[in-house]
Design an enzyme around this catalytic site. Structure first.
Site, PDB file in Angstrom:
ATOM      1  CG  PHE A 184      -3.510   0.962  -2.509  1.00 25.44           C
ATOM      2  CD1 PHE A 184      -3.889   0.517  -1.249  1.00 25.44           C
ATOM      3  CD2 PHE A 184      -4.362   0.746  -3.572  1.00 25.44           C
ATOM      4  CE1 PHE A 184      -5.103  -0.140  -1.064  1.00 25.44           C
ATOM      5  CE2 PHE A 184      -5.570   0.085  -3.403  1.00 25.44           C
ATOM      6  CZ  PHE A 184      -5.942  -0.362  -2.142  1.00 25.44           C
TER       7      PHE A 184
ATOM      8  CG  ASP B 120      -0.580   0.036 -10.170  1.00 26.38           C
ATOM      9  OD1 ASP B 120      -1.488   0.486 -10.899  1.00 26.38           O
ATOM     10  OD2 ASP B 120      -0.802  -0.456  -9.053  1.00 26.38           O
TER      11      ASP B 120
ATOM     12  CE  LYS C  70      -8.088   3.211  -9.048  1.00 26.42           C
ATOM     13  NZ  LYS C  70      -9.164   2.755  -8.170  1.00 26.42           N
TER      14      LYS C  70
END
Length: 471
Positions: free
Chosen positions: A162, A248, A277
């Site tokens: 993802f 990532d 984030k």
């Protein structure tokens, strides 16, 4: 309120003011979302009473409009490493509130400091960053950088990965559910199994790839930890193929796994790293991708190429200040080490629950990034439903467990997007041992009360009916 097509008669009387917004009730909030937003999502959230109205937050705790207190073990999908409303981050925003936030015709002051700081804390030769607004934007920028620097087109990504839901990020995200409605996506994107270095090497031989993008631990895939040595072998194979290695670290980075970055557990130095984030301290939206001098200059190292990748809001003063403050908290409070210590304790206790309760199929993760996967129905029950019980369990058991934790114990958590049969436990890194113990006890209570999928289904049905009657 009604919409009037006459522009000349528009006025603030048609709008909800901030004062009025702060006074909205739970029912009013739900109605506005149903009328003007994603009504189907409102229905989904309401079914398990996930439509509470939270009105205050501090550290690991939040409070709803009825005065109930909750433990947040979802942590904004990893955005709240320093906790809710961290006072150091808020003070930083107060200090810059009178500075210009967005002026395009200049080189922003606070962003300069954040760029320097990112170069200091990231591994290897990573040095040059681009500041953006989200994880998906960071991935988009990393993919563009890889193509511009190598002149190649192909991307290799992992099954069950993802990386975001914008077109480029979605093109290297490994779940068909999120891709099918938007195809065709980017061409020349090749999927390989996660954790299989041999499959990656074959793909690198068959395709002249610009980059291989990978999560050091798959988050939305179900908190999947690769075999030891996989990242080292993958990075080496990429170097030999002259393919860039993109890590990532949007969810795994900034202390979450017990190191500042998850790739550091194997001493891997990426060519490009994506961050977001918790970089915003749980308050400001901010993302970044960072790379080496050499790669940056190949892509954007001339006046003619300087504006090929830009962002209106990227590197704005408030977001950059929040980023600086968040990094200071992480380092001053040594939160990566805290995550390692608390995570080891938490994992050991969860594995003890797994030993006692067959409904838990697996417990995995690293630091304070933890996933619990549940066993599927088998035997006569699954045969009698022609496999439907197993299918339903795969899609909904995780949400049912999360619903029980929320409704019975006031613990916020959720399933992982690519594997709904896994719930994540991802609290702020400031979490206390007594809070970990509370969650462990709550999990045991839920497992004692519900022996399997059908038991959880009956409990959830009662919750849905109660929720419907109360709305």
């Amino acid at each position: 309120m009604s919409k009037n097509s006459e522009v000349s008669v528009l006025s603030t009387e048609l709008l909800v003011t901030l004062d009025n917004a702060l006074a909205l009730t739970r029912d009013e909030v739900r109605t506005l979302h149903k009328n003007y937003g994603n009504a189907s999502l409102v229905t989904l959230m309401s079914m398990l009473n996930f439509d509470r109205q939270f009105v205050r937050a501090e550290g690991t705790r939040v409070w709803d409009s009825e005065g109930n207190e909750y433990l947040d073990f979802l942590g904004g999908y990893g955005s709240l490493n320093v906790g809710h409303n961290n006072p150091h981050v808020i003070r930083a925003l107060e200090r810059v509130k009178n500075l210009p936030n967005i002026i395009q015709a200049n080189i922003p002051t606070i962003a300069a400091a954040l760029l320097h700081n990112l170069a200091q804390i990231t591994p290897g030769k990573l040095k040059r960053s681009f500041l953006c607004n989200s994880g998906a934007e960071a991935v988009e920028g990393a993919l563009k950088l890889a193509r511009a620097a190598t002149g190649r087109k192909t991307f290799i990504y992992c099954r069950n990965s993802f990386h975001g839901k914008s077109f480029g990020a979605l093109s290297v995200t490994g779940r068909e559910k999120y891709r099918n409605s938007f195809e065709p996506l980017l061409p020349e994107c090749v999927e390989v199994p996660f954790g299989d270095a041999g499959a990656l090497k074959r793909a690198l031989r068959e395709h002249e790839a610009a980059a291989f993008i990978v999560e050091p631990i798959q988050g939305e895939g179900g908190i999947n930890v690769p075999p030891a040595g996989y990242l080292v072998e993958a990075a080496r194979a990429c170097r030999e193929a002259k393919t860039l290695f993109i890590a990532d670290e949007i969810q795994t980075g900034l202390g979450r796994t017990g190191a500042m970055f998850a790739c550091q557990h194997e001493n891997v130095e990426p060519d490009i790293m994506c961050l977001a984030k918790s970089l915003g301290g749980g308050i400001m939206p901010i993302g970044a991708f960072i790379t080496t001098d050499d790669i940056w200059h190949k892509a954007y190292g001339s006046v003619e190429k300087a504006t090929l990748h830009t962002s209106t809001f990227g590197g704005n003063t408030w977001a950059a200040a929040a980023g600086i403050a968040a990094l200071e908290v992480l380092l001053k409070e040594n939160l990566p080490a805290a995550a390692a210590e608390k995570g080891a304790y938490f994992m050991a206790q969860l594995k003890e629950l797994k030993r006692k309760y067959p409904l838990i199929q697996d417990v995995r993760g690293r630091g304070l990034l933890t996933g619990i996967e549940f066993a599927q129905p088998g035997g006569l029950a699954n045969m009698a439903t022609m496999g439907l019980a197993s299918k339903l369990s795969t899609e909904y058991l995780g949400s049912m467990v999360a619903g029980e934790l929320l409704n019975r114990h006031r613990i916020i958590t959720a399933y992982t997007l690519n594997n709904p049969n896994v719930i994540r436990l991802e609290p702020p890194l400031t979490v206390g041992k007594e809070e970990l113990d509370y969650v462990l006890n709550a999990l045991e209570d839920v497992l004692k009360r519900n022996k399997g999928f059908f038991s959880f289904a009956a409990t959830s049905a009662k919750t849905v009916l109660k929720s419907i009657r109360g709305k």
